[in-house]
Design an enzyme around this catalytic site. Structure first.
Site, PDB file in Angstrom:
ATOM      1  N   ASN A 134     -47.577   7.161 -52.458  1.00 20.92           N
ATOM      2  CA  ASN A 134     -47.129   8.273 -53.237  1.00 20.92           C
ATOM      3  C   ASN A 134     -46.049   7.964 -53.799  1.00 20.92           C
ATOM      4  O   ASN A 134     -44.988   7.391 -53.383  1.00 20.92           O
ATOM      5  CB  ASN A 134     -46.886   9.779 -52.362  1.00 20.92           C
ATOM      6  CG  ASN A 134     -48.155  10.115 -51.607  1.00 20.92           C
ATOM      7  OD1 ASN A 134     -49.131   9.885 -52.060  1.00 20.92           O
ATOM      8  ND2 ASN A 134     -47.837  10.668 -50.529  1.00 20.92           N
TER       9      ASN A 134
ATOM     10  N   HIS B 110     -42.486   2.384 -50.756  1.00 22.71           N
ATOM     11  CA  HIS B 110     -43.277   2.400 -49.379  1.00 22.71           C
ATOM     12  C   HIS B 110     -44.679   3.156 -49.702  1.00 22.71           C
ATOM     13  O   HIS B 110     -44.804   3.697 -50.746  1.00 22.71           O
ATOM     14  CB  HIS B 110     -42.290   3.133 -48.599  1.00 22.71           C
ATOM     15  CG  HIS B 110     -42.163   4.651 -48.480  1.00 22.71           C
ATOM     16  ND1 HIS B 110     -41.528   5.286 -49.264  1.00 22.71           N
ATOM     17  CD2 HIS B 110     -42.998   5.523 -47.697  1.00 22.71           C
ATOM     18  CE1 HIS B 110     -41.895   6.747 -49.129  1.00 22.71           C
ATOM     19  NE2 HIS B 110     -42.696   6.746 -48.544  1.00 22.71           N
TER      20      HIS B 110
ATOM     21  N   GLN C  34     -48.194   4.205 -47.181  1.00 23.46           N
ATOM     22  CA  GLN C  34     -48.586   4.688 -45.879  1.00 23.46           C
ATOM     23  C   GLN C  34     -49.870   4.433 -45.494  1.00 23.46           C
ATOM     24  O   GLN C  34     -50.685   4.056 -46.208  1.00 23.46           O
ATOM     25  CB  GLN C  34     -48.542   6.434 -45.820  1.00 23.46           C
ATOM     26  CG  GLN C  34     -47.045   6.882 -45.917  1.00 23.46           C
ATOM     27  CD  GLN C  34     -46.962   8.415 -45.872  1.00 23.46           C
ATOM     28  OE1 GLN C  34     -47.192   8.669 -44.841  1.00 23.46           O
ATOM     29  NE2 GLN C  34     -46.742   9.129 -46.917  1.00 23.46           N
TER      30      GLN C  34
END
Length: 366
Positions: free
Chosen positions: A178, A191, A193
């Protein structure tokens, strides 16, 4: 980590790459055991009207939200500074268990029925949720990574897909990122996930059903036929490399939406060859760069990028690896809100055409 969670380093620089130095940092934070943080916090409930499993994750309401720069929990921990999730004073790429996971084998619980009603089956929110930090740099994005670092992230995704896919209770592994406040990002540090779901997700179930119906009707793979048809049409193709094609799907839902698919039939990221992995790094960086240049003011495009991989056990012969990346931004400063038709009825209305989007993405090539 101090609370017992696992953290994995993926190094591509010296002295770590050669093993000349060994990472020996200690996490000294006074954290309660991870089991206490998540205990009783998640449960998965069945919706009899849709057939979907819905996770209830009340402990996630306390997760960190847009901290000040000097309290970035994904930054390295510097001497005398804020103690972060990564105890080392520097790192290349890391993956670690999310402190506030939607799914975790630490949560516990048993399958049953809510209020004793057979209409509402429940099961533990088992599985795994991890954070993957692309860089220790607190600024930038995946698009600004070097090809070497992007390859390291890709190898981390592959490793985590394999490891999490082998975790007890996991039925599907989803690698995603995201990016941008408009998407609802809670931490601006670059980052992504990785989720290990205890069920096959609703969207995957729908695609698998359609793929099986297509196989019964034609004897062919639906994902392959879609890719071949887009390449024949050409006007929605953004670019092609030796092993991948990026295209705007004919029935795109979002104002900006692009799919990236391998030319070879593969079920997931681990199935890619070394040549395909090398090609993918350049293709993905190219695609994200175009998205950042999509609007004239070069406003960094908020997006969700997700790798759709075959489930761990179900439908591996029917499903086909591909990336879906999309943005909610329908114009500079204009967010497409999912209002009545989309949110209530799942009846999508796009504010542009896929052909226009593809043409613009071809224009902003470098």
């Amino acid at each position: 980590m101090a609370d017992g969670r696992e953290l994995i380093h993926y190094d591509d620089t010296e002295p770590w790459l050669s093993g000349e130095r060994v990472r020996d940092a200690v996490d000294h934070r006074p954290l309660p055991p991870a089991e206490e943080t998540v205990r009783g916090g998640s449960q998965v409930r069945f919706d009899p009207l849709t057939g979907d499993w819905i996770a209830m994750a009340s402990h996630r309401n306390d997760r960190t939200l847009m901290p000040p720069p000097d309290q970035d929990p994904l930054a390295p921990t510097v001497p005398g500074g804020f103690p972060t999730e990564i105890a080392d004073s520097s790192y290349d790429v890391v993956a670690f268990e999310n402190r506030f996971p939607s799914f975790s084998n630490r949560i516990g619980g048993e399958a049953g029925f809510l209020d004793g009603e057979e209409l509402w089956p429940t099961m533990p929110a088992a599985g795994r949720c991890e954070v993957v930090c692309f860089t220790s740099d607190t600024h930038g994005s995946f698009a600004t990574l070097s090809p070497t670092r992007a390859r390291t992230v890709l190898e981390a995704w592959i490793d985590r897909t394999e490891e999490i896919g082998a975790t007890e209770g996991v039925e599907q592994v989803f690698v995603f990122e995201n990016r941008g406040a408009e998407i609802g990002v809670t931490l601006p540090h670059p980052h992504g996930q990785v989720y290990g779901y205890p069920y096959v997700t609703p969207k995957t179930q729908t695609m698998l059903r359609r793929a099986r119906e297509h196989r019964e009707a034609t004897g062919r793979n639906l994902f392959r036929d879609v890719l071949d048809a887009e390449r024949r049409a050409g006007d929605r193709v953004v670019f092609e490399t030796e092993h991948f094609t990026a295209y705007v799907p004919a029935a795109a839902r979002w104002p900006v939406e692009v799919h990236l698919a391998p030319h070879r039939d593969v079920p997931d990221l681990p199935a890619l060859t070394d040549a395909e992995r090398a090609d993918l790094v350049g293709a993905y960086l190219d695609l994200l760069g175009r998205l950042d240049r999509y609007y004239p003011d070069e406003h960094p495009l908020p997006y969700i990028a997700g790798w759709f991989q075959a489930p761990v056990r179900e439908g591996r012969d029917e499903f086909r690896l591909h990336l879906q990346v999309f943005s909610v931004l329908r114009g500079p400063g204009k967010v497409k809100f999912l209002a009545g038709s989309e949110s209530a009825m799942a009846a999508w209305i796009n504010d542009t055409t896929p052909e226009k989007v593809a043409a613009r993405l071809r224009e902003v090539s470098r």
